[in-house]
Design an enzyme around this catalytic site. Sequence first.
Site, PDB file in Angstrom:
ATOM      1  NE  ARG A  43      -1.303   2.598   2.618  1.00  0.00           N
ATOM      2  CZ  ARG A  43      -0.956   3.721   3.149  1.00  0.00           C
ATOM      3  NH1 ARG A  43      -0.706   5.016   2.337  1.00  0.00           N
ATOM      4  NH2 ARG A  43      -0.348   4.028   4.429  1.00  0.00           N
ATOM      5  CG  ASP A  44       3.143   4.488   3.080  1.00  0.00           C
ATOM      6  OD1 ASP A  44       2.907   5.169   2.450  1.00  0.00           O
ATOM      7  OD2 ASP A  44       4.148   4.403   3.610  1.00  0.00           O
ATOM      8  CG  HIS A 285       5.162   4.732   8.727  1.00  0.00           C
ATOM      9  ND1 HIS A 285       4.374   3.798   8.253  1.00  0.00           N
ATOM     10  CD2 HIS A 285       5.582   5.458   7.793  1.00  0.00           C
ATOM     11  CE1 HIS A 285       4.351   4.024   6.971  1.00  0.00           C
ATOM     12  NE2 HIS A 285       5.137   5.021   6.792  1.00  0.00           N
ATOM     13  CG  HIS A 287       9.006   7.544   5.059  1.00  0.00           C
ATOM     14  ND1 HIS A 287       8.615   7.668   3.633  1.00  0.00           N
ATOM     15  CD2 HIS A 287       7.898   7.215   5.612  1.00  0.00           C
ATOM     16  CE1 HIS A 287       7.321   7.261   3.619  1.00  0.00           C
ATOM     17  NE2 HIS A 287       6.906   6.763   4.666  1.00  0.00           N
ATOM     18  CB  CYS A 318       5.837  11.993   1.188  1.00  0.00           C
ATOM     19  SG  CYS A 318       4.675  13.165   1.534  1.00  0.00           S
ATOM     20  CG  ASN A 327       7.468   3.158   3.903  1.00  0.00           C
ATOM     21  OD1 ASN A 327       7.165   3.761   4.733  1.00  0.00           O
ATOM     22  ND2 ASN A 327       6.940   3.009   2.682  1.00  0.00           N
TER      23      ASN A 327
END
Length: 390
Positions: A43-44, A285, A287, A318, A327
Amino acid sequence: MSLQAPSRISQRAYRHLSRRKFSSTTSRRALADQIRIIEVGPRDGLQNEKKSIPVATKIELVRRLAGAGLQTIEAGSFSHPKWVPQMAASDEVLAHVLRNPPSSPAPITYQWLLPNSRGLDNFFKVMNSFDKPEGHGYPTPPPSPQQEAEPTLEQPQSSVETDANVRNGQKHEVSIFLAATESFSKRNTNCSIQESLDRFAPLMSSSRAQGIPVRAYISVALGCPFEGPDTDPHVVADLAVKLLEMGADEISVADTTGMGTAPRTGKLLRTLSEAGVRNEDLALHFHDTFGQALLNTMVSLDHGIRTFDSAVGGLGGCPYSPGATGNVATEDLVYMLHSLGAKTRVDLEECARIGEWITGEIGKGNASSAGRGTLARLRREKQVDGSVGA
């Protein structure tokens, strides 16, 4: 915010936490040396890619990740295709997972991001269709969250969640997302922070009423592309408490831009703790834009955090943060954790193969140092074995 704010929030949080049922969160916590990894690559990691990714590739990614021992996988998002084109086929991914559960060494929890009430309805439409006999079409989806009455905090959730979110031996959860700065909230969701809370309150209530656990992301918690690196940790803590009070089962605190540093990560975690937010309710979370993700992970481990998000191959980025990389790579995270003696139940070698495969499929470089190093070692060992055999 006044110096009295943390104690005020703390009292409110502890009153709430003492009454909540943590069946979906506490029961999955292991011993102190067991780290829970949330794989967010499908997903991300993929949602901001420009090149169209076939649904078969997404399904294959989920299948491979399941086989590598990752027990929680964020598999898709029920967002409108206009805004997130790469997530347009998440309903197909969910349907495939329900009908053809990927082989895995342990039960898997799948997470699905929901941007609004329509996304929730579409999610339940697919979930409920799995229980419907073939040829009878889709059942009527549950009422829109605006029509749901909010359950009382005293209402036990454990028996509902144990049954309603399980399909074919799999668990399913939903996720929502908010931002810790007004600028990012308005650019990313076209509304203020408070408006985001108001929008998600009925969705969270409806999800829990249906027995589906809810995860809440707080974006730009350690830096915003529009307001700079000094996101107010008290705003993050206040948001976390409000989300827990609204029924969130877990808060993922996200360093969306990768601006986080060790001192500011520590300060944020202390502020969350002072506000009454327990480590058991948090995931981090990170990055790796500035190469600080693993260092920040170490700070979080020292603080007592035991749940972390990551993506194979370092997938992600992003769109609102120029230069922001993906990530923290699952391979890098697993390699570091294993070197510390922690247990993850994740097969590092298999993750390295997956990272190399998926980055090749989408035409990106493999951002995982541990992944590339592991593959180089495996190739070298294979050559040695071959030469000896000859």
